[in-house]
Design an enzyme around this catalytic site. Structure first.
Site, short mmCIF file in Angstrom:
data_model
loop_
_atom_site.label_atom_id
_atom_site.label_comp_id
_atom_site.label_asym_id
_atom_site.label_seq_id
_atom_site.Cartn_x
_atom_site.Cartn_y
_atom_site.Cartn_z
N LYS A 133 -5.38 3.68 0.28
CA LYS A 133 -4.72 4.49 -0.75
C LYS A 133 -5.24 4.15 -2.14
CE LYS A 133 -0.45 3.33 -0.20
NZ LYS A 133 -0.03 2.39 0.72
N ARG A 186 8.37 6.52 -0.39
CA ARG A 186 8.24 5.58 0.71
C ARG A 186 9.32 5.81 1.76
NH1 ARG A 186 4.23 1.93 -0.91
NH2 ARG A 186 4.37 -0.04 0.19
N ARG A 208 -8.94 -8.43 2.15
CA ARG A 208 -8.82 -7.63 0.91
C ARG A 208 -8.72 -8.50 -0.34
NH1 ARG A 208 -4.68 -2.72 0.31
NH2 ARG A 208 -3.02 -4.29 0.19
N ARG A 244 -3.90 -10.57 -3.10
CA ARG A 244 -2.47 -10.33 -3.30
C ARG A 244 -1.63 -11.29 -2.49
NH1 ARG A 244 -1.35 -4.03 -2.51
NH2 ARG A 244 0.36 -4.90 -1.30
N ARG A 273 5.36 -5.14 6.60
CA ARG A 273 4.98 -3.96 5.82
C ARG A 273 4.63 -2.80 6.76
NH1 ARG A 273 0.51 -6.73 2.61
NH2 ARG A 273 -0.16 -4.71 1.83
P1 ADP Z 1 0.91 -1.57 0.62
O1 ADP Z 1 0.91 -0.09 0.80
O2 ADP Z 1 -0.40 -2.17 0.93
O3 ADP Z 1 2.06 -2.26 1.33
P2 ADP Z 1 1.85 -1.37 -2.18
O4 ADP Z 1 1.16 -1.97 -3.34
O5 ADP Z 1 2.00 0.11 -2.13
O6 ADP Z 1 1.11 -1.95 -0.90
O7 ADP Z 1 3.33 -2.01 -2.07
C1 ADP Z 1 3.58 -3.40 -2.09
C2 ADP Z 1 5.08 -3.66 -1.97
O8 ADP Z 1 5.76 -3.07 -3.10
C3 ADP Z 1 5.75 -3.02 -0.75
O9 ADP Z 1 5.65 -3.86 0.38
C4 ADP Z 1 7.19 -2.86 -1.26
O10 ADP Z 1 7.88 -4.09 -1.21
C5 ADP Z 1 7.01 -2.50 -2.71
N1 ADP Z 1 6.94 -1.03 -2.96
C6 ADP Z 1 5.86 -0.31 -3.41
N2 ADP Z 1 6.17 1.00 -3.55
C7 ADP Z 1 7.47 1.12 -3.17
C8 ADP Z 1 8.36 2.23 -3.06
N3 ADP Z 1 7.99 3.49 -3.37
N4 ADP Z 1 9.63 1.98 -2.64
C9 ADP Z 1 10.04 0.73 -2.33
N5 ADP Z 1 9.25 -0.35 -2.39
C10 ADP Z 1 7.97 -0.18 -2.81
#
Ligand code: ADP
Length: 218
Positions: free
Chosen positions: A14, A88, A127, A162, A173
């Site tokens: 993404k 999400r 990563r 990260r 996740r």
């Molecule tokens: P990835 O898709 O690799 O898990 P992201 O950077 O999108 O990584 O998200 C990292 C963390 O941030 C998620 O595991 C969650 O805890 C939180 N997060 C990100 N976007 C959202 C969202 N839209 N709603 C709730 N939690 C979120």
């Protein structure tokens, strides 16, 4: 203003695709994960309240996410934007639809990047990303290595890993994605907005497929 949503499990690309698409279409990249990580870095009240939940890989409270997003969208001046990591779950999707409707806007494209759990896990382990410009690399995947080990090709900053890119957090996740996020695939399919792309392909092949969906009418 055009809006594109990317729905994908962790490590499906993404972030990488968002950057490529923003460069091409001159869009803004809005990653809710990045917005949250910036709150963590500032050690703000929000940052303190989300630290634990982010470390486990579960979802942050919808109200926090939606208020961060509204704040970001209010200050946006651009042709369009890519939403990476939002919505999400169904509640967020419905709240976002309402928000757009109130502004007389609608979603243009929802791109689903399809990737198996095994492949996603392999990608997570290697990563690394640039804390300055957001470029993403993978030291285990040959065509995604940085030219100089551990330094960003674009700005020379030292690359970082990260905190949540470890195997245990990855499992949570991914499972959270299947339970909470994958119902969005039906939701957007029913609205006639969904497009699927095989994310096990190379990054430029994925990019070409996405641009052939969005086209050049922007
Ligand atoms: P990835 O898709 O690799 O898990 P992201 O950077 O999108 O990584 O998200 C990292 C963390 O941030 C998620 O595991 C969650 O805890 C939180 N997060 C990100 N976007 C959202 C969202 N839209 N709603 C709730 N939690 C979120």
């Amino acid at each position: 203003m055009k809006s594109v949503i990317l729905i994908a499990p962790p490590a499906a690309g993404k972030g990488t695709q968002s950057k490529l698409l923003c460069d091409l279409y001159n869009f803004e990249h809005i990653s809710t994960g990045d917005l949250l990580r910036s709150e963590l870095k500032k050690d703000s009240e929000i940052g303190k309240s989300i630290k634990e939940i982010m470390e486990t890989g579960k979802l942050v409270n919808d109200e926090i996410i939606i208020s961060l997003l509204i704040n970001k969208l209010n200050f946006l001046v651009c042709n369009g934007y890519i939403l990476d990591g939002f919505p999400r779950n169904l509640e967020q999707a419905i709240a976002y639809d309402k928000m757009l409707k109130n502004n007389g806007q609608s979603i243009d494209y929802v791109i689903h990047l399809v990737l198996s759990k095994e492949e996603a896990k392999k990608r997570i382990v290697g990563r690394i990303s640039c804390p300055n410009c957001g470029s993403i690399y993978n030291d285990l995947i040959k065509d995604s290595n940085p030219l100089l080990t551990n330094f960003c090709d674009k700005c020379g900053t030292s690359l970082v890993k990260r905190d949540d890119d470890n195997e245990e957090t990855f499992d949570v996740r991914f499972d959270t994605y299947v339970e909470e996020t994958s119902p969005l695939i039906n939701y957007y399919n029913n609205l006639g907005k969904l497009y699927e792309v095989d994310s096990s392909l190379g990054k430029m092949e994925i990019f070409n497929q996405i641009t052939s969906i969005i086209g050049d009418q922007i």
